[in-house]
Design an enzyme around this catalytic site. Structure first.
Site, PDB file in Angstrom:
ATOM      1  N   ASP A  16     -21.076 -10.170  78.817  1.00 19.02           N
ATOM      2  CA  ASP A  16     -19.700 -10.126  78.344  1.00 19.02           C
ATOM      3  C   ASP A  16     -19.739  -9.403  76.997  1.00 19.02           C
ATOM      4  OD1 ASP A  16     -16.893 -10.994  77.976  1.00 19.02           O
ATOM      5  OD2 ASP A  16     -17.787 -12.272  76.433  1.00 19.02           O
ATOM      6  N   ASP A  18     -16.947  -9.318  74.157  1.00 18.98           N
ATOM      7  CA  ASP A  18     -16.373 -10.013  73.002  1.00 18.98           C
ATOM      8  C   ASP A  18     -16.792 -11.475  72.963  1.00 18.98           C
ATOM      9  OD1 ASP A  18     -14.935  -7.631  72.342  1.00 18.98           O
ATOM     10  OD2 ASP A  18     -13.484  -8.146  73.899  1.00 18.98           O
TER      11      ASP A  18
END
Length: 194
Positions: A16, A18
């Site tokens: 991922d 952020d």
């Protein structure tokens, strides 16, 4: 990839963006605000050194909300790679939560699209993220999910995660440990990556 199909560890690790690779600044499209999470470069480099393909799977609903365009997403990608090195694949969902797409995590589409582009199977892939949707997307695709909690991670997501790590370095150590194969999990639908 330089790895054998039955070797220890995954063939690919998808991160991922952020809150996992970089500090989460909500709806950010300003590369000047990008700050790597502690240990991110070392963790990603450790995988690269072992011949593991690394990629990014990220929801970017700011596109659907009109807060920034695809050029903003591309500028962020360039900045992340300046700081953390190149990633073999980027899979981005530009849709909003109400769009009903198959790519927005927790749906499996981003993970499946990244695996297809890398030429790896989901069962030999791991996803590392900071919230339950990251782990759920991994499991829905048949990949292994590892949660690295942050202040944004809900308590229920931490308790519900099958595998968790204190930080990115611990996550990578967990994934590379001999005999630590999470195997394939869950089922999936075809993604709608655009």
């Amino acid at each position: 990839m330089g790895r054998t199909p039955d070797g220890p560890g995954p063939d690919a690790v998808l991160f991922d963006r952020d809150g996992t690779l970089i500090v989460d600044v909500p709806y950010n499209a300003d590369p000047a605000l990008v700050r790597p999470m502690p240990g991110a470069r070392a963790a990603v480099d450790a995988l690269r050194a072992r011949g593991v393909a690394v990629g990014v799977v990220t929801n970017q609903s700011g596109v659907a909300r009109g807060l920034f365009g695809r050029a903003g997403v591309a500028a962020m990608r360039r900045r992340v790679e300046e700081l953390l090195g190149p990633f073999a694949v980027w899979a981005v969902c530009p849709h909003g939560p109400q769009d009903g797409c198959d790519c927005r995590k927790p749906a499996p589409g981003l993970v499946l699209a990244a695996c297809e582009r890398l030429g790896v199977t989901p069962g030999r892939t791991a996803v590392v993220g900071d919230i339950g949707a990251d782990v759920a997307a991994a499991e829905a695709a048949g990949a292994r999910g590892v949660l690295v909690p942050t202040g944004a991670t809900r308590a229920a997501e931490i308790t519900g995660a099958r595998e968790k790590a204190h930080d990115l370095r611990d996550a990578v150590a967990l994934l590379l440990r001999p005999g630590a194969d999470g195997g394939g999990l869950g089922t999936h639908r075809k993604g709608c990556l655009r």
